[in-house]
Write a protein that holds these residues in place. Structure first.
Motif, mmCIF file in Angstrom:
data_model
loop_
_atom_site.group_PDB
_atom_site.id
_atom_site.type_symbol
_atom_site.label_atom_id
_atom_site.label_comp_id
_atom_site.label_asym_id
_atom_site.label_seq_id
_atom_site.Cartn_x
_atom_site.Cartn_y
_atom_site.Cartn_z
ATOM 1 N N ALA A 99 24.657 -6.883 15.952
ATOM 2 C CA ALA A 99 24.347 -5.900 16.656
ATOM 3 C C ALA A 99 24.156 -4.920 16.188
ATOM 4 C CB ALA A 99 23.746 -6.190 18.304
ATOM 5 N N TYR A 100 25.539 -5.156 16.081
ATOM 6 C CA TYR A 100 26.603 -3.501 15.597
ATOM 7 C C TYR A 100 25.655 -2.731 14.433
ATOM 8 C CZ TYR A 100 30.190 -0.776 12.682
ATOM 9 O OH TYR A 100 30.135 0.514 12.217
ATOM 10 N N GLN A 101 25.218 -4.416 13.597
ATOM 11 C CA GLN A 101 25.232 -3.767 12.073
ATOM 12 C C GLN A 101 23.415 -3.120 11.931
ATOM 13 O OE1 GLN A 101 25.131 -7.577 9.833
ATOM 14 N NE2 GLN A 101 26.473 -6.529 7.976
ATOM 15 N N LEU A 106 19.655 1.767 12.127
ATOM 16 C CA LEU A 106 18.873 2.513 13.155
ATOM 17 C C LEU A 106 19.658 4.058 12.945
ATOM 18 C CD1 LEU A 106 16.411 2.990 15.180
ATOM 19 C CD2 LEU A 106 18.142 2.144 17.052
ATOM 20 N N ARG A 107 20.196 4.057 13.286
ATOM 21 C CA ARG A 107 20.990 5.539 13.244
ATOM 22 C C ARG A 107 20.953 5.584 11.412
ATOM 23 N NH1 ARG A 107 25.681 7.815 11.375
ATOM 24 N NH2 ARG A 107 26.590 6.006 10.798
ATOM 25 N N MET A 112 17.642 10.353 9.000
ATOM 26 C CA MET A 112 16.644 10.612 7.536
ATOM 27 C C MET A 112 16.209 11.677 7.690
ATOM 28 S SD MET A 112 15.480 6.563 6.482
ATOM 29 C CE MET A 112 17.105 5.494 5.371
ATOM 30 N N LYS A 113 15.670 12.434 6.360
ATOM 31 C CA LYS A 113 14.653 13.696 6.426
ATOM 32 C C LYS A 113 13.558 13.443 6.287
ATOM 33 C CE LYS A 113 18.985 16.713 5.541
ATOM 34 N NZ LYS A 113 19.764 17.416 7.035
ATOM 35 N N SER A 114 13.361 12.588 5.852
ATOM 36 C CA SER A 114 12.267 12.492 5.250
ATOM 37 C C SER A 114 11.188 11.579 5.920
ATOM 38 C CB SER A 114 11.455 11.343 4.049
ATOM 39 O OG SER A 114 10.555 11.076 3.550
ATOM 40 N N ALA A 120 9.033 3.626 5.897
ATOM 41 C CA ALA A 120 9.104 2.686 4.987
ATOM 42 C C ALA A 120 10.591 0.942 4.728
ATOM 43 C CB ALA A 120 9.613 3.088 2.700
ATOM 44 N N GLU A 121 11.828 2.317 5.387
ATOM 45 C CA GLU A 121 12.807 1.758 6.018
ATOM 46 C C GLU A 121 12.292 0.850 7.423
ATOM 47 O OE1 GLU A 121 16.340 0.949 5.234
ATOM 48 O OE2 GLU A 121 15.229 1.628 3.088
#
Length: 124
Positions: A99-101, A106-107, A112-114, A120-121
């Motif tokens: 859950a931490y990962q 998500l953070r 991400m700027k793009s 895509a992630e």
């Protein structure tokens, strides 16, 4: 039958019956005492198992003490002590570490700027 009683004598018959009754009472008391001792042993074993289970749960709870800070902080801001806490969580509580990962992934996506890279992630 009267002859039998007169041969043995009424006192002897009465004493014999009394002894038989006393022997039966002693036998029943002995059985009851054995059953009571067995029940006490079983109770002690149950209490011992409960105490062991409680101790194990308490130890696991102590492992997780103060880990919410480690789980909530950004990885780059973790002190050595909090990093050690995360390692303990990784080893002993893999579900919490997963859950931490996910939170960290998500953070990273949210930072991400793009938009295309973030999309895509998320699609992975």
């Amino acid at each position: 039958m009267h002859r039998f009683l007169s041969c043995r004598g009424p006192d002897r018959v009465k004493n014999s019956a009394r002894r038989t009754a006393e022997n039966e009472v002693r036998r029943l008391e002995s059985e009851f005492q054995k059953a009571e001792e067995e029940a006490e042993k079983e109770q002690e074993e149950i209490e011992k198992k409960l105490n062991e289970a409680y101790s194990q749960l308490k130890a696991r709870a102590n492992e997780l003490k103060h880990t919410k800070y480690a789980l909530g902080m950004n990885p780059e801001n973790l002190s050595d002590g909090l990093k050690d806490k995360l390692k303990i969580i990784e080893i002993s509580h893999p579900d919490i570490y997963t859950a931490y990962q996910l939170k960290e992934e998500l953070r990273a996506i949210l930072r991400m700027k793009s938009r295309e890279l973030a999309q895509a992630e998320l699609d992975k």
